[in-house]
Scaffold this motif. Structure first.
Motif: not given
Length: 339
Positions: A107-116, A248-253
């Motif tokens: 995975l090199v790119s994603s659309s982030s979770q809207p609520s986050l 807030t927890p946060a998990y990103f590329v």
């Protein structure tokens, strides 16, 4: 009207009717998501609620990947199979991150979770006239939200991958937004567009690139994923910034480029209790202190200090180095970052 004419009329009207139905379904799904985010309490600011109402996610995610066994399935909004199109639409308007680009299975790119993203945008604490740099363009969805809120002339977004920036420009143009979309190493910032009042980061960091501080106005705010949380730094000058984590927890590329994140060893390999390996708050501390504290030391400290959550931790960035800390930057629990 003869039978042939009637058939011709139905044939001509069929595609138009199908197009209108698809448009109505997308608009309904978009409106439903905004209602859900509002009900969840993440769109309390009317200005951000208006931005989410104005920017439909489906325009920025024409396709995404979903895991299916050992491989990935691509769901596409223009798929000839109506069942696949329906799954695509449900996925786009589910409050979840969506993988949008894979390279060699990674995975090199994603659309982030809207609520986050809503939480992050509110925590960014923008004011009218603020100039914002986004690190990690992705689909362009966040840049569109920022452009609606602040005006496109105040928004710069940067990504390392030219394919990503070209695609984001096309998505933004569909809504008439033309912020500065730059192809480059986000770890180096964007000096040609500086200074900035806010920097919003949508990729995980191992430490804070020093270049960003020098491209900020005094008092600027940097909001970035670090460990498995979000650090909110206030910039004093080019040599100093400090702040605390949000709860807030946060998990990103991970960030790619000059400041790339190392691979961390798994906590389970140290024989820690499974229930603690799976504890999100302990995982945060474990990653934050990796390479400095042995996982068992981290566990003893975490238990001894009352199992602290993310908001009790902070980060200091100075000319002398970068440190994370518990409760007090001058207190007894301070660890170097990026070891």
């Amino acid at each position: 009207m003869g039978a042939h004419a009637a058939r011709s009329a139905r044939s001509a009207g069929g595609p138009r009717a199908a197009h209108a139905e698809a448009r109505d379904l997308r608009e309904a799904a978009h409106a439903a998501q905004v209602r859900e985010l509002t009900a969840a309490g993440v769109l309390d600011d009317p200005a951000w609620r208006a931005a989410f109402e104005a920017v439909p996610r489906h325009l920025f995610v024409p396709y995404f990947f979903t895991g299916r066994g050992a491989g990935h399935e691509r769901l596409w909004g223009e798929d000839p199979d109506p069942a696949h199109r329906a799954r695509w639409l449900r996925g786009v308007y589910t409050d979840a991150p969506l993988p949008t680009r894979l390279r060699d299975g990674e995975l090199v790119s994603s659309s982030s979770q809207p609520s986050l993203m809503a939480k992050m945008l509110e925590a960014l604490d923008v004011r009218d006239g603020d100039d914002v740099l986004e690190i990690g363009t992705g689909t362009g969805y966040t840049a569109a939200l920022l452009s609606h809120r602040l005006g496109e002339e105040h928004v710069t977004t940067i990504d390392l991958d030219e394919e990503i920036t070209e695609s984001a420009r096309a998505h933004l143009a569909l809504l008439g937004y033309r912020p500065a979309v730059v192809t480059g190493d986000g770890a180096r910032g964007c000096p040609s567009r500086a200074p900035f009042d806010r920097i919003l980061v949508t990729c995980a960091l191992p430490l804070v690139p020093y270049a960003w501080l020098g491209q900020c106005r005094p008092g600027a705010r940097i909001l970035a994923p670090l460990s498995t949380g979000l650090i909110a730094l206030t910039v004093r000058d080019a040599d100093f910034a400090e702040g605390r984590f949000l709860h807030t927890p946060a998990y990103f590329v991970p960030l790619r480029g000059a400041t790339a994140a190392p691979t961390e060893p798994g906590a389970a390999s140290y024989g820690l209790p499974y229930e603690l390996v799976e504890n999100e708050r302990f995982q945060f501390m474990l990653v934050l202190t990796a390479g400095v504290l042995h996982p068992r030391e981290a566990l003893d400290l975490w238990r001894g200090e009352g199992r602290p959550g993310r908001e009790r931790f902070g980060v200091t960035v100075s000319a002398e180095g970068q440190w994370s800390w518990l409760d007090d930057p001058q207190g007894p629990y301070v660890w170097p970052l990026g070891e």
